[in-house]
Design an enzyme around this catalytic site. Sequence first.
Site, mmCIF file in Angstrom:
data_model
loop_
_atom_site.group_PDB
_atom_site.id
_atom_site.type_symbol
_atom_site.label_atom_id
_atom_site.label_comp_id
_atom_site.label_asym_id
_atom_site.label_seq_id
_atom_site.Cartn_x
_atom_site.Cartn_y
_atom_site.Cartn_z
ATOM 1 N N TYR A 176 -17.455 12.732 -6.873
ATOM 2 C CA TYR A 176 -17.077 12.020 -8.095
ATOM 3 C C TYR A 176 -17.345 12.862 -9.339
ATOM 4 O O TYR A 176 -16.476 13.011 -10.208
ATOM 5 C CB TYR A 176 -17.846 10.702 -8.183
ATOM 6 C CG TYR A 176 -17.520 9.899 -9.421
ATOM 7 C CD1 TYR A 176 -16.342 9.156 -9.503
ATOM 8 C CD2 TYR A 176 -18.384 9.887 -10.521
ATOM 9 C CE1 TYR A 176 -16.042 8.416 -10.646
ATOM 10 C CE2 TYR A 176 -18.085 9.163 -11.659
ATOM 11 C CZ TYR A 176 -16.917 8.431 -11.722
ATOM 12 O OH TYR A 176 -16.612 7.715 -12.846
ATOM 13 N N LYS A 180 -14.733 14.480 -12.208
ATOM 14 C CA LYS A 180 -14.705 14.059 -13.609
ATOM 15 C C LYS A 180 -14.993 15.230 -14.554
ATOM 16 O O LYS A 180 -14.429 15.294 -15.649
ATOM 17 C CB LYS A 180 -15.697 12.920 -13.837
ATOM 18 C CG LYS A 180 -15.293 11.622 -13.135
ATOM 19 C CD LYS A 180 -13.912 11.148 -13.572
ATOM 20 C CE LYS A 180 -13.518 9.832 -12.928
ATOM 21 N NZ LYS A 180 -12.165 9.367 -13.350
#
Length: 318
Positions: A176, A180
């Site tokens: 994740y 990002k």
Amino acid sequence: MFVYILGFLLIWFLCWWMRDKLKVGKVSDKYVFITGCDTGFGNLAAKVLDVGGFRVLAGCLTEEGARKLKERTSSRLKTITLDITKPESIENATDLIKQEVGNRGLWGLINNAGIPGILCPTDWLQIEHFRRPIEVNLLGPIEMTLKLLPLIKKARGRIVNVSSVLGRLALTGGGYFPSKFGMEAFNDSLRRDMKYFGIKVSCIEPGVFVTKLTDCGLQRHEKQELWNHLPPDVKKQYGEEYLKQSDTRQEKLVKKLSNTDLSQVVWCMEHALTAKYPRTRYSAGIDAKLLWIPMAYLPTFATDYLLTKDIVIDSNAV
């Protein structure tokens, strides 16, 4: 001297505030495509922008998600089946969007689709655990953007990339956070490249909101499954209490910081599409503004201490 500085800052703020309020005019002839509209931010954004008069094209992963969205929106809104990880699905969605917008071009693209993946120590993971979030959160939006850029150029429109305030600060292992961080870099380079074509590119960095991405029950189950299949020596290194401690810590953090008002993020999306001078970055949520962003600017040793001070590992077992 202090009075002059205060007066200057006040005038500057008032000028910025008035400039921030300027709008582009009517939106009834403007098309907007949003990814990840089955639930969460994308679902609410599709509804709000539809009410606001936009011609919304909503990308949904499932037929059920598309059906439920249609039931709660006007006949203007069109749903498009989209799996952001499959090139053929992106190609098909692009063709449908081209047919729909015609010569008007596409005013707005909101890259919203995202998944958390498994969040846990790096040495528990395999490369597949990194690959899936990066495909959904970064590579898919990049490919979607590349396919739709000709239509956005035609409308001199807007691109809105939903990143995360944790695209500045990685809390643990998993795909994740790299995805990002990558979205932040893609957004910055795209914004500068598109400036010459009159296209505005904005990045939204939400804090912790109550969506499927912050489902602690699901995270707990996935981490337990990983733990059950870890080599005995890795389990010994972390200790039997580590999993319980980390789950408790994560749940306390989410409970304390999570925000149920998704409209704060959707307001950012709407402003980026309708403001004459959209902001380059939007932070949504008190925790983003007062905790995560300031923490990202602290010296590294201070940030590391704050993020790891409650973690206990049996280092003698290594």
